[in-house]
Scaffold this motif. Structure first.
Motif, PDB file in Angstrom:
ATOM      1  N   LEU A 144      38.861  50.780  37.346  1.00 50.40           N
ATOM      2  CA  LEU A 144      37.535  50.605  37.943  1.00 50.40           C
ATOM      3  C   LEU A 144      36.523  51.552  37.310  1.00 50.40           C
ATOM      4  O   LEU A 144      35.411  51.150  36.944  1.00 50.40           O
ATOM      5  CB  LEU A 144      37.604  50.851  39.452  1.00 50.40           C
ATOM      6  N   ARG A 145      36.899  52.818  37.165  1.00 49.69           N
ATOM      7  CA  ARG A 145      35.960  53.807  36.630  1.00 49.69           C
ATOM      8  C   ARG A 145      35.699  53.593  35.142  1.00 49.69           C
ATOM      9  O   ARG A 145      34.615  53.914  34.651  1.00 49.69           O
ATOM     10  CB  ARG A 145      36.486  55.213  36.906  1.00 49.69           C
ATOM     11  N   ALA A 146      36.665  53.045  34.434  1.00 47.57           N
ATOM     12  CA  ALA A 146      36.460  52.755  33.017  1.00 47.57           C
ATOM     13  C   ALA A 146      35.347  51.731  32.818  1.00 47.57           C
ATOM     14  O   ALA A 146      34.639  51.751  31.806  1.00 47.57           O
ATOM     15  CB  ALA A 146      37.756  52.250  32.388  1.00 47.57           C
ATOM     16  N   ALA A 176      41.790  41.329  38.483  1.00 43.18           N
ATOM     17  CA  ALA A 176      40.452  40.833  38.811  1.00 43.18           C
ATOM     18  C   ALA A 176      39.341  41.777  38.376  1.00 43.18           C
ATOM     19  O   ALA A 176      38.162  41.431  38.473  1.00 43.18           O
ATOM     20  CB  ALA A 176      40.351  40.581  40.319  1.00 43.18           C
ATOM     21  N   VAL A 177      39.684  42.988  37.910  1.00 46.75           N
ATOM     22  CA  VAL A 177      38.660  43.930  37.454  1.00 46.75           C
ATOM     23  C   VAL A 177      37.975  43.357  36.223  1.00 46.75           C
ATOM     24  O   VAL A 177      38.619  43.024  35.230  1.00 46.75           O
ATOM     25  CB  VAL A 177      39.273  45.310  37.139  1.00 46.75           C
ATOM     26  N   ASN A 178      36.658  43.240  36.309  1.00 51.43           N
ATOM     27  CA  ASN A 178      35.905  42.630  35.216  1.00 51.43           C
ATOM     28  C   ASN A 178      34.558  43.329  35.098  1.00 51.43           C
ATOM     29  O   ASN A 178      33.645  43.080  35.866  1.00 51.43           O
ATOM     30  CB  ASN A 178      35.712  41.133  35.478  1.00 51.43           C
ATOM     31  N   GLY A 179      34.444  44.244  34.141  1.00 52.94           N
ATOM     32  CA  GLY A 179      33.204  44.985  33.987  1.00 52.94           C
ATOM     33  C   GLY A 179      33.007  45.954  35.141  1.00 52.94           C
ATOM     34  O   GLY A 179      33.951  46.599  35.604  1.00 52.94           O
ATOM     35  N   ARG A 180      31.779  46.038  35.621  1.00 52.92           N
ATOM     36  CA  ARG A 180      31.459  46.977  36.697  1.00 52.92           C
ATOM     37  C   ARG A 180      31.935  46.402  38.026  1.00 52.92           C
ATOM     38  O   ARG A 180      31.311  45.517  38.605  1.00 52.92           O
ATOM     39  CB  ARG A 180      29.959  47.240  36.724  1.00 52.92           C
ATOM     40  N   THR A 181      33.050  46.927  38.499  1.00 51.59           N
ATOM     41  CA  THR A 181      33.711  46.388  39.684  1.00 51.59           C
ATOM     42  C   THR A 181      33.955  47.496  40.695  1.00 51.59           C
ATOM     43  O   THR A 181      34.351  48.607  40.333  1.00 51.59           O
ATOM     44  CB  THR A 181      35.064  45.745  39.307  1.00 51.59           C
ATOM     45  N   TYR A 182      33.718  47.174  41.960  1.00 50.28           N
ATOM     46  CA  TYR A 182      34.017  48.097  43.051  1.00 50.28           C
ATOM     47  C   TYR A 182      35.088  47.454  43.925  1.00 50.28           C
ATOM     48  O   TYR A 182      35.017  46.262  44.229  1.00 50.28           O
ATOM     49  CB  TYR A 182      32.764  48.399  43.876  1.00 50.28           C
ATOM     50  N   ALA A 183      36.075  48.253  44.311  1.00 54.08           N
ATOM     51  CA  ALA A 183      37.183  47.736  45.108  1.00 54.08           C
ATOM     52  C   ALA A 183      37.234  48.448  46.447  1.00 54.08           C
ATOM     53  O   ALA A 183      37.232  49.679  46.508  1.00 54.08           O
ATOM     54  CB  ALA A 183      38.508  47.911  44.369  1.00 54.08           C
ATOM     55  N   VAL A 184      37.279  47.665  47.526  1.00 51.47           N
ATOM     56  CA  VAL A 184      37.483  48.194  48.873  1.00 51.47           C
ATOM     57  C   VAL A 184      38.963  48.016  49.188  1.00 51.47           C
ATOM     58  O   VAL A 184      39.453  46.891  49.318  1.00 51.47           O
ATOM     59  CB  VAL A 184      36.614  47.450  49.904  1.00 51.47           C
ATOM     60  N   VAL A 185      39.673  49.126  49.272  1.00 49.09           N
ATOM     61  CA  VAL A 185      41.126  49.111  49.474  1.00 49.09           C
ATOM     62  C   VAL A 185      41.427  49.716  50.835  1.00 49.09           C
ATOM     63  O   VAL A 185      40.905  50.783  51.176  1.00 49.09           O
ATOM     64  CB  VAL A 185      41.846  49.908  48.365  1.00 49.09           C
ATOM     65  N   THR A 186      42.254  49.061  51.621  1.00 52.16           N
ATOM     66  CA  THR A 186      42.545  49.550  52.965  1.00 52.16           C
ATOM     67  C   THR A 186      43.646  50.608  52.946  1.00 52.16           C
ATOM     68  O   THR A 186      44.411  50.735  51.995  1.00 52.16           O
ATOM     69  CB  THR A 186      42.945  48.393  53.890  1.00 52.16           C
ATOM     70  N   ASP A 239      47.046  42.189  46.904  1.00 48.81           N
ATOM     71  CA  ASP A 239      47.734  43.420  46.520  1.00 48.81           C
ATOM     72  C   ASP A 239      47.009  44.068  45.346  1.00 48.81           C
ATOM     73  O   ASP A 239      46.059  43.512  44.778  1.00 48.81           O
ATOM     74  CB  ASP A 239      49.198  43.135  46.165  1.00 48.81           C
ATOM     75  N   LEU A 240      47.468  45.269  44.977  1.00 54.84           N
ATOM     76  CA  LEU A 240      46.808  46.017  43.906  1.00 54.84           C
ATOM     77  C   LEU A 240      46.999  45.361  42.543  1.00 54.84           C
ATOM     78  O   LEU A 240      46.131  45.459  41.669  1.00 54.84           O
ATOM     79  CB  LEU A 240      47.336  47.454  43.874  1.00 54.84           C
ATOM     80  N   GLU A 241      48.126  44.695  42.348  1.00 58.05           N
ATOM     81  CA  GLU A 241      48.359  44.023  41.071  1.00 58.05           C
ATOM     82  C   GLU A 241      47.337  42.910  40.855  1.00 58.05           C
ATOM     83  O   GLU A 241      46.786  42.750  39.759  1.00 58.05           O
ATOM     84  CB  GLU A 241      49.783  43.453  41.021  1.00 58.05           C
ATOM     85  N   THR A 242      47.068  42.140  41.916  1.00 53.71           N
ATOM     86  CA  THR A 242      46.054  41.088  41.826  1.00 53.71           C
ATOM     87  C   THR A 242      44.676  41.694  41.584  1.00 53.71           C
ATOM     88  O   THR A 242      43.874  41.165  40.810  1.00 53.71           O
ATOM     89  CB  THR A 242      46.039  40.255  43.121  1.00 53.71           C
ATOM     90  N   ALA A 243      44.405  42.818  42.240  1.00 49.67           N
ATOM     91  CA  ALA A 243      43.119  43.485  42.059  1.00 49.67           C
ATOM     92  C   ALA A 243      42.948  43.964  40.620  1.00 49.67           C
ATOM     93  O   ALA A 243      41.862  43.848  40.041  1.00 49.67           O
ATOM     94  CB  ALA A 243      43.001  44.655  43.025  1.00 49.67           C
ATOM     95  N   MET A 244      44.012  44.517  40.030  1.00 51.09           N
ATOM     96  CA  MET A 244      43.940  44.981  38.642  1.00 51.09           C
ATOM     97  C   MET A 244      43.530  43.841  37.714  1.00 51.09           C
ATOM     98  O   MET A 244      42.691  44.006  36.822  1.00 51.09           O
ATOM     99  CB  MET A 244      45.297  45.541  38.212  1.00 51.09           C
ATOM    100  N   VAL A 250      38.095  43.018  47.620  1.00 51.55           N
ATOM    101  CA  VAL A 250      38.648  43.472  48.898  1.00 51.55           C
ATOM    102  C   VAL A 250      40.160  43.324  48.800  1.00 51.55           C
ATOM    103  O   VAL A 250      40.665  42.221  48.575  1.00 51.55           O
ATOM    104  CB  VAL A 250      38.108  42.649  50.084  1.00 51.55           C
ATOM    105  N   VAL A 251      40.870  44.443  48.949  1.00 55.00           N
ATOM    106  CA  VAL A 251      42.318  44.439  48.727  1.00 55.00           C
ATOM    107  C   VAL A 251      43.040  44.750  50.031  1.00 55.00           C
ATOM    108  O   VAL A 251      42.940  45.856  50.573  1.00 55.00           O
ATOM    109  CB  VAL A 251      42.714  45.477  47.653  1.00 55.00           C
ATOM    110  N   HIS A 252      43.759  43.762  50.540  1.00 54.88           N
ATOM    111  CA  HIS A 252      44.551  43.934  51.761  1.00 54.88           C
ATOM    112  C   HIS A 252      45.514  42.762  51.868  1.00 54.88           C
ATOM    113  O   HIS A 252      45.188  41.637  51.489  1.00 54.88           O
ATOM    114  CB  HIS A 252      43.650  43.993  52.997  1.00 54.88           C
ATOM    115  N   GLY A 253      46.695  43.006  52.403  1.00 51.88           N
ATOM    116  CA  GLY A 253      47.697  41.954  52.491  1.00 51.88           C
ATOM    117  C   GLY A 253      47.446  40.936  53.581  1.00 51.88           C
ATOM    118  O   GLY A 253      48.019  39.843  53.558  1.00 51.88           O
ATOM    119  N   ASP A 254      46.586  41.255  54.545  1.00 54.23           N
ATOM    120  CA  ASP A 254      46.321  40.351  55.661  1.00 54.23           C
ATOM    121  C   ASP A 254      45.021  39.588  55.419  1.00 54.23           C
ATOM    122  O   ASP A 254      43.963  40.193  55.227  1.00 54.23           O
ATOM    123  CB  ASP A 254      46.225  41.155  56.964  1.00 54.23           C
TER     124      ASP A 254
END
Length: 318
Positions: free
Chosen positions: A66-68, A40-50, A33-38, A6-10
């Motif tokens: 994510l798609r890779a 945290a991507v580990n294998g099959r990962t889905y990201a909810v971005v606001t 933020d997106l940098e932290t999310a990048m 879950v990616v959001h600054g708040d």
């Protein structure tokens, strides 16, 4: 192992979204933020971005990462038509959640569960969006002009259930346009030269040429599903035509060619438009109308969109 970010600054928003999607996935990984999310991507990962991060320059890199790994990105929040158009064009986003937070609490986990199914997509259609044991009505036109009979039956059924007139109008529009695409465009695929060019001539439908429509309502959601047996519609075509409508820069073509005006009109009439694509086998289009929504003035300008495509995994019935 599947993980959800879950990616959001708040932090409050992070926790709210995290609680909404936790069921079935374990605790979500909260990222500022997106940098932290990048990272945290580990294998099959889905990201909810606001929506606040929709225009961030690092979004394409996150989508690619994510798609890779076999995952994907879900963008959610109040997103205007120009932003949706840019996302569909530039980043090939397949999942945009624009419903209000109450509706998102249902929509986000259901979308993630569909994406995460180990055996691929689920072709059960409207059952996934309605309450348990809801009665479904199945209709199938016997000829190209049989759409009129099908639409009349839907209107009669909705009136008998006491569904509001505006929802009835939207449901009829969705059913009509999705049936038109299934009857006239699906058999011929992307080649406009082969598409049915004489729509005012009635002709019988049988076998593979005969699409199936199912609909039902549970007091919360009204769902209309149309399935053809050709599987000629692809995600790129859907995104292209809906992007044109979203930013209003180009009017969808009104002649033959399919997935143009009809698909765009169905999109605007729905609360959510969902596609299950099995190339060469079937296309299933589902229009969902939230019966709890406020009057027309309170609706989000752009409905939610979900495109699920079979990518080499087994699908029930595919």
């Amino acid at each position: 192992m599947i993980s959800v970010l879950v990616v959001h600054g708040d932090r409050k928003t992070q926790r709210m979204l995290g609680r909404a999607i936790t069921s079935g996935f374990g605790p979500a990984v909260l990222c500022d933020d997106l940098e932290t999310a990048m990272a945290a991507v580990n294998g099959r990962t889905y990201a909810v971005v606001t929506a606040e991060l929709a225009a961030h320059p690092n979004l394409p890199a996150l989508v690619a990462a994510l798609r890779a790994g076999g995952g994907d990105l879900l963008l959610c929040g109040e997103i205007g038509p120009p932003e949706v158009a840019a996302l569909l064009r530039a980043h090939a986003i397949d999942h945009v959640v624009t419903t209000d937070p109450i509706a998102s609490a249902d929509e986000l986990p259901l979308t993630l569960r569909t994406l995460a199914r180990p055996d691929g997509l689920d072709s059960r259609g409207v059952e996934r969006y309605l309450g348990y044991d809801v009665h479904l009505t199945e209709l199938s036109p016997e000829s190209t002009h049989g759409r009129i009979t099908v639409l009349s039956a839907i209107r009669d059924g909705l009136a008998a259930m006491g569904i509001a007139a505006r929802h009835e109008r939207h449901a009829a529009l969705i059913a009509d346009e999705l049936l038109a695409n299934a009857i006239h465009d699906a058999p011929h695929g992307p080649d406009p030269a082969l598409r049915d060019s004489v729509r005012d001539v009635d002709r019988p439908l049988a076998g593979r040429d005969r699409p199936r429509l199912r609909w039902g309502a549970d007091g919360r959601m009204l769902a209309i599903e149309v399935t053809d047996q050709f599987g000629s519609l692809d995600a790129a075509t859907i995104r292209t035509h809906l992007a044109k409508l979203a930013d209003r820069s180009t009017r969808p073509r009104q002649g033959n060619g399919g997935a143009g005006l009809g698909l765009a009109m169905a999109f605007l009439a729905a609360t959510q438009l969902v596609f299950h694509l099995c190339p060469g086998r079937f296309t299933q289009a589902i229009g969902l109308i939230d019966l709890r929504s406020r009057p027309d003035g309170g609706r989000t300008l752009v409905p939610s969109l979900h495109i699920f495509t079979e990518r080499g995994r087994a699908i029930d019935g595919c």
